[in-house]
Structure formats: structure tokens, C-alpha cells
Write a protein that holds these residues in place. Structure first.
Motif, short mmCIF file in Angstrom:
data_model
loop_
_atom_site.label_atom_id
_atom_site.label_comp_id
_atom_site.label_asym_id
_atom_site.label_seq_id
_atom_site.Cartn_x
_atom_site.Cartn_y
_atom_site.Cartn_z
N GLN A 72 0.83 -1.21 0.00
CA GLN A 72 0.00 0.00 0.00
C GLN A 72 0.87 1.25 0.00
O GLN A 72 0.53 2.24 -0.65
CB GLN A 72 -0.93 0.01 1.21
N GLU A 73 1.98 1.23 0.71
CA GLU A 73 2.91 2.37 0.70
C GLU A 73 3.52 2.56 -0.68
O GLU A 73 3.63 3.69 -1.17
CB GLU A 73 4.01 2.19 1.75
N ILE A 74 3.89 1.47 -1.33
CA ILE A 74 4.44 1.56 -2.69
C ILE A 74 3.38 2.08 -3.65
O ILE A 74 3.67 2.91 -4.52
CB ILE A 74 5.01 0.20 -3.14
N ASP A 75 2.15 1.63 -3.48
CA ASP A 75 1.06 2.13 -4.33
C ASP A 75 0.85 3.62 -4.13
O ASP A 75 0.60 4.36 -5.10
CB ASP A 75 -0.24 1.37 -4.05
N ALA A 76 0.96 4.09 -2.89
CA ALA A 76 0.82 5.52 -2.61
C ALA A 76 1.94 6.31 -3.28
O ALA A 76 1.70 7.39 -3.85
CB ALA A 76 0.82 5.77 -1.11
N ILE A 77 3.15 5.79 -3.25
CA ILE A 77 4.28 6.44 -3.91
C ILE A 77 4.04 6.51 -5.42
O ILE A 77 4.25 7.55 -6.05
CB ILE A 77 5.61 5.71 -3.60
N ASN A 78 3.57 5.41 -6.00
CA ASN A 78 3.30 5.39 -7.44
C ASN A 78 2.20 6.37 -7.82
O ASN A 78 2.25 7.00 -8.88
CB ASN A 78 2.95 3.98 -7.90
N LYS A 79 1.21 6.53 -6.96
CA LYS A 79 0.14 7.49 -7.23
C LYS A 79 0.69 8.91 -7.26
O LYS A 79 0.35 9.71 -8.13
CB LYS A 79 -0.95 7.35 -6.17
N ILE A 80 1.58 9.23 -6.33
CA ILE A 80 2.20 10.55 -6.29
C ILE A 80 3.05 10.77 -7.54
O ILE A 80 3.00 11.83 -8.17
CB ILE A 80 3.04 10.72 -5.01
N ILE A 81 3.82 9.76 -7.91
CA ILE A 81 4.69 9.86 -9.09
C ILE A 81 3.84 10.09 -10.35
O ILE A 81 4.19 10.93 -11.19
CB ILE A 81 5.57 8.61 -9.25
N ASN A 82 2.73 9.37 -10.47
CA ASN A 82 1.87 9.55 -11.65
C ASN A 82 1.33 10.96 -11.72
O ASN A 82 1.28 11.56 -12.80
CB ASN A 82 0.73 8.54 -11.62
N THR A 83 0.94 11.51 -10.58
CA THR A 83 0.44 12.88 -10.55
C THR A 83 1.52 13.86 -10.96
O THR A 83 1.29 14.77 -11.76
CB THR A 83 -0.09 13.23 -9.14
#
Length: 96
Positions: A72-83
Motif C-alpha cells: 500500500q505504501e508503494i502504491d501511494a508512492i506510485n500514485k504521487i509519481i503519476n500525478t
């Protein structure tokens, strides 16, 4: 033409070093937004720290739920990167 690092995706903790090097690239590319880059860096570092702590707990207990929390932490990081990448693309296109 443009040197965009589109499709940067974090999959494991080994990708964190590459992500950290991306911060300096963002600072060079957008010098007027260094404060924003620092805020993004701080947010991502908090997620990296949380991921590291969760992985320590996983190694101590071998409880499967910690792996899910780390993901879930990695997914949150990926969401930030995509933005950020979408904003980066918009900034590059607005330059002309």
C-alpha cells in the motif's frame, strides 16, 4: 525532443534510489518550483520510511499482513509519481 521520465514505477524497495535521483532532475528541470519538489520529496520520503518500518516488522514476525501494508505504501508512492509526471508533462507542453 523532451526528456520525460514517463512511466517511472516503483515496484520494490530497490527502486527507491532511482526515485531519489529523480528529485534532483526535477529540481534542475523546474528551478522555479524547488519548494514544490521539496514538498513532494518529503511526502515520498515519509512513505519510504513507513515502508521500511513495515518491512522490518514483516521480517520480525513473517506476518503476511505487513507485506500488504508495504505494498500500500508503494502504491501511494506510485500514485504521487503519476500525478507529478502528469504535471511535468503539462509544464513541458505549456513551454511550447
Amino acid at each position: 525532443m523532451f526528456d520525460l521520465n514517463i512511466r517511472m514505477k516503483i515496484e520494490t524497495d530497490k527502486d527507491f534510489a532511482e526515485l531519489r535521483s529523480q528529485f534532483s532532475a526535477w529540481r534542475r528541470r523546474f528551478p522555479m518550483f524547488t519548494h514544490d519538489v521539496q514538498r513532494i520529496e518529503k511526502i515520498i520520503d515519509e512513505h519510504i520510511q513507513a515502508h521500511s518500518k513495515i518491512m522490518v516488522l514483516y521480517r520480525q514476525t513473517k506476518n503476511r499482513s505487513y507485506i500488504e501494508k508495504a505494498q500500500q505504501e508503494i502504491d501511494a508512492i506510485n500514485k504521487i509519481i503519476n500525478t507529478v509526471e502528469k504535471m511535468e508533462l503539462m509544464a513541458m507542453l505549456s513551454r511550447g
